[in-house]
Scaffold this motif. Sequence first.
Motif, PDB file in Angstrom:
ATOM      1  N   THR A 220       1.264  -1.451   0.295  1.00  0.00           N
ATOM      2  CA  THR A 220      -0.130  -0.072  -0.292  1.00  0.00           C
ATOM      3  C   THR A 220       0.901   1.240   0.542  1.00  0.00           C
ATOM      4  O   THR A 220       2.427   1.223   0.913  1.00  0.00           O
ATOM      5  CB  THR A 220      -0.775   0.463   1.395  1.00  0.00           C
ATOM      6  OG1 THR A 220      -0.090  -0.087   2.075  1.00  0.00           O
ATOM      7  CG2 THR A 220      -2.003  -1.246   1.128  1.00  0.00           C
ATOM      8  N   ARG A 221       0.551   2.517  -0.546  1.00  0.00           N
ATOM      9  CA  ARG A 221       0.718   3.392  -0.547  1.00  0.00           C
ATOM     10  C   ARG A 221       0.848   4.453   1.278  1.00  0.00           C
ATOM     11  O   ARG A 221      -0.389   3.951   1.200  1.00  0.00           O
ATOM     12  CB  ARG A 221      -0.013   4.303  -1.631  1.00  0.00           C
ATOM     13  CG  ARG A 221       0.665   6.057  -1.783  1.00  0.00           C
ATOM     14  CD  ARG A 221       0.115   6.565  -3.175  1.00  0.00           C
ATOM     15  NE  ARG A 221      -1.685   6.572  -2.338  1.00  0.00           N
ATOM     16  CZ  ARG A 221      -2.561   7.599  -1.700  1.00  0.00           C
ATOM     17  NH1 ARG A 221      -1.680   8.810  -1.436  1.00  0.00           N
ATOM     18  NH2 ARG A 221      -3.962   7.260  -1.660  1.00  0.00           N
ATOM     19  N   VAL A 222       1.302   4.754   1.197  1.00  0.00           N
ATOM     20  CA  VAL A 222       1.569   5.896   2.202  1.00  0.00           C
ATOM     21  C   VAL A 222       0.409   6.602   1.859  1.00  0.00           C
ATOM     22  O   VAL A 222       0.410   7.823   0.971  1.00  0.00           O
ATOM     23  CB  VAL A 222       2.584   6.554   3.182  1.00  0.00           C
ATOM     24  CG1 VAL A 222       2.499   7.627   4.167  1.00  0.00           C
ATOM     25  CG2 VAL A 222       3.808   4.880   3.370  1.00  0.00           C
ATOM     26  N   GLN A 223      -0.525   7.498   3.096  1.00  0.00           N
ATOM     27  CA  GLN A 223      -1.729   8.045   2.515  1.00  0.00           C
ATOM     28  C   GLN A 223      -1.465   9.271   2.928  1.00  0.00           C
ATOM     29  O   GLN A 223      -1.696  10.256   4.257  1.00  0.00           O
ATOM     30  CB  GLN A 223      -3.038   7.343   3.251  1.00  0.00           C
ATOM     31  CG  GLN A 223      -3.509   6.291   2.935  1.00  0.00           C
ATOM     32  CD  GLN A 223      -3.754   6.421   1.286  1.00  0.00           C
ATOM     33  OE1 GLN A 223      -4.746   6.550   1.401  1.00  0.00           O
ATOM     34  NE2 GLN A 223      -3.848   5.255   0.697  1.00  0.00           N
ATOM     35  N   LYS A 224      -0.505   9.629   1.785  1.00  0.00           N
ATOM     36  CA  LYS A 224       0.041  11.601   1.949  1.00  0.00           C
ATOM     37  C   LYS A 224      -1.198  12.458   2.776  1.00  0.00           C
ATOM     38  O   LYS A 224      -1.177  13.267   3.170  1.00  0.00           O
ATOM     39  CB  LYS A 224       0.767  12.316   1.028  1.00  0.00           C
ATOM     40  CG  LYS A 224       0.953  13.836   0.691  1.00  0.00           C
ATOM     41  CD  LYS A 224       1.300  13.793  -0.752  1.00  0.00           C
ATOM     42  CE  LYS A 224       2.324  15.390  -0.645  1.00  0.00           C
ATOM     43  NZ  LYS A 224       2.276  15.600  -1.686  1.00  0.00           N
ATOM     44  N   GLU A 225      -2.849  12.103   1.915  1.00  0.00           N
ATOM     45  CA  GLU A 225      -4.354  13.378   1.996  1.00  0.00           C
ATOM     46  C   GLU A 225      -3.836  12.922   3.780  1.00  0.00           C
ATOM     47  O   GLU A 225      -5.162  13.991   3.964  1.00  0.00           O
ATOM     48  CB  GLU A 225      -4.647  12.957   1.248  1.00  0.00           C
ATOM     49  CG  GLU A 225      -5.577  11.435   1.008  1.00  0.00           C
ATOM     50  CD  GLU A 225      -4.623  10.451  -0.270  1.00  0.00           C
ATOM     51  OE1 GLU A 225      -2.912  11.122  -0.170  1.00  0.00           O
ATOM     52  OE2 GLU A 225      -5.300   9.141  -0.553  1.00  0.00           O
ATOM     53  N   ARG A 226      -4.128  12.212   4.031  1.00  0.00           N
ATOM     54  CA  ARG A 226      -4.918  11.597   5.643  1.00  0.00           C
ATOM     55  C   ARG A 226      -3.380  12.310   6.817  1.00  0.00           C
ATOM     56  O   ARG A 226      -3.660  11.940   7.740  1.00  0.00           O
ATOM     57  CB  ARG A 226      -4.746  10.429   6.118  1.00  0.00           C
ATOM     58  CG  ARG A 226      -5.418   9.605   4.677  1.00  0.00           C
ATOM     59  CD  ARG A 226      -7.309   9.364   4.382  1.00  0.00           C
ATOM     60  NE  ARG A 226      -7.631   8.438   3.592  1.00  0.00           N
ATOM     61  CZ  ARG A 226      -8.514   9.031   2.591  1.00  0.00           C
ATOM     62  NH1 ARG A 226      -8.454  10.254   3.549  1.00  0.00           N
ATOM     63  NH2 ARG A 226      -8.265   8.823   1.573  1.00  0.00           N
ATOM     64  N   PHE A 227      -2.129  13.011   6.901  1.00  0.00           N
ATOM     65  CA  PHE A 227      -1.517  12.931   7.595  1.00  0.00           C
ATOM     66  C   PHE A 227      -1.927  14.784   8.134  1.00  0.00           C
ATOM     67  O   PHE A 227      -1.900  15.128   6.691  1.00  0.00           O
ATOM     68  CB  PHE A 227       0.217  13.171   6.994  1.00  0.00           C
ATOM     69  CG  PHE A 227       0.704  11.758   6.958  1.00  0.00           C
ATOM     70  CD1 PHE A 227       1.652  11.133   7.797  1.00  0.00           C
ATOM     71  CD2 PHE A 227       0.482  10.747   6.179  1.00  0.00           C
ATOM     72  CE1 PHE A 227       1.968  10.438   8.113  1.00  0.00           C
ATOM     73  CE2 PHE A 227       0.529   9.549   5.804  1.00  0.00           C
ATOM     74  CZ  PHE A 227       2.038   9.479   7.021  1.00  0.00           C
ATOM     75  N   PHE A 228      -1.544  15.290   8.857  1.00  0.00           N
ATOM     76  CA  PHE A 228      -1.393  16.665   9.575  1.00  0.00           C
ATOM     77  C   PHE A 228      -0.663  17.222   9.418  1.00  0.00           C
ATOM     78  O   PHE A 228      -0.660  17.839   9.318  1.00  0.00           O
ATOM     79  CB  PHE A 228      -2.959  15.887  10.852  1.00  0.00           C
ATOM     80  CG  PHE A 228      -3.558  15.508  11.279  1.00  0.00           C
ATOM     81  CD1 PHE A 228      -4.681  16.022  10.860  1.00  0.00           C
ATOM     82  CD2 PHE A 228      -3.282  13.958  11.614  1.00  0.00           C
ATOM     83  CE1 PHE A 228      -5.833  15.674  10.765  1.00  0.00           C
ATOM     84  CE2 PHE A 228      -4.660  13.552  12.204  1.00  0.00           C
ATOM     85  CZ  PHE A 228      -5.999  14.398  11.486  1.00  0.00           C
ATOM     86  N   ASN A 229       0.507  16.340   8.653  1.00  0.00           N
ATOM     87  CA  ASN A 229       1.790  16.828   9.206  1.00  0.00           C
ATOM     88  C   ASN A 229       2.961  16.547   8.297  1.00  0.00           C
ATOM     89  O   ASN A 229       3.856  15.101   8.308  1.00  0.00           O
ATOM     90  CB  ASN A 229       2.169  16.496  10.444  1.00  0.00           C
ATOM     91  CG  ASN A 229       3.546  17.039  10.807  1.00  0.00           C
ATOM     92  OD1 ASN A 229       4.687  16.847  10.228  1.00  0.00           O
ATOM     93  ND2 ASN A 229       4.139  17.748  12.216  1.00  0.00           N
ATOM     94  N   GLU A 230       3.597  17.208   7.575  1.00  0.00           N
ATOM     95  CA  GLU A 230       4.925  16.990   6.371  1.00  0.00           C
ATOM     96  C   GLU A 230       5.717  16.404   5.782  1.00  0.00           C
ATOM     97  O   GLU A 230       5.519  15.531   5.859  1.00  0.00           O
ATOM     98  CB  GLU A 230       4.431  18.657   5.642  1.00  0.00           C
ATOM     99  CG  GLU A 230       5.092  18.176   3.906  1.00  0.00           C
ATOM    100  CD  GLU A 230       4.619  18.304   2.991  1.00  0.00           C
ATOM    101  OE1 GLU A 230       3.229  17.269   3.045  1.00  0.00           O
ATOM    102  OE2 GLU A 230       6.023  17.663   2.337  1.00  0.00           O
TER     103      GLU A 230
END
Length: 306
Positions: free
Chosen positions: A224-234
């Motif tokens: 699976t991809r790390v879900q960038k859009e669900r992270f609160f912190n870049e």
Amino acid sequence: MQHLMSPLDLSVEELDRLLTLANDIERNPQKYAHACAGKKLATCFYEPSTRTRLSFEAAMLNLGGSILGFSSADSSSAAKGESVSDTIRVISCYADICAMRHPKEGAPLVASEKSKIPVINAGDGGHQHPTQTLTDLLTIRSLKGRLDNLTIGLCGDLKFGRTVHSLIHALIRYPNIKFLLISPEELRVPSYIREDVLHKNNVPFQEVERLEDAMGALDILYMTRVQKERFFNEDDYVRMKDFYILNKKKMALAKDDMIVMHPLPRVNEISVEVDDDPRAAYFRQAQYGVYVRMALILTLLEVEVC
Ligand code: CP
């Protein structure tokens, strides 16, 4: 009228019938080419998508039906503040069935409660993605010949990855399923999956951090991809994004008949050098997504093809 919010909305028997129908569609596409003539599918996507939206549209077109919809919240009246409840009441006047993706968990469920047409959850936040699960089950059954007696490695972002949550829910209904949950500490499966789903149902599982430690035991590796859009912190995303990269060296540790799956899109987690390995099944998986969505549309619209 039946909606699809979760893979558990279908019994194991109903699921089996759906997958068998999808296999028949794969073998005999002409038989189904006009099955939905005069019917319309609405795709209401409040979040980006390539596969899910376009495979739904391809599915309806392959069945002889028509499509309408929007592909972002910005291009719909959601941008003016319209609720999903009001939107679906209106869409019910225009279409016979609706596939909805929304960043908020439960939004398609809210829509289904006001809808006069079947609503399909095409992904709601970090919660569920049932039609990806149907795609995954069809891929596994078609390529491995069974949905039982499997050791499955789920690797990557197991915290936010809704495809993983839906797949675990669906697979625990089959005998002798074991999971290896491969993730960094910060991206482990949510505790409700660990406790309420796996422990409660006595499903064997092990949590490991190193992909290399799991490879040799697996029948299926589900990346699976790390879900960038669900992270609160870049910064957290940047630290996690390349934690796993499947390459030829790691593939050498796997069984000859292991298959690699991925819901896609991939970013860096599978090196392109793996694409030519006959065990790489992720593009075939995307093709199965069309057949299973055709079968789902026929089932929810109660269209029978003799
Ligand atoms: N697998 C999947 O849901 O892909 P999309 O986000 O492109 O629809």
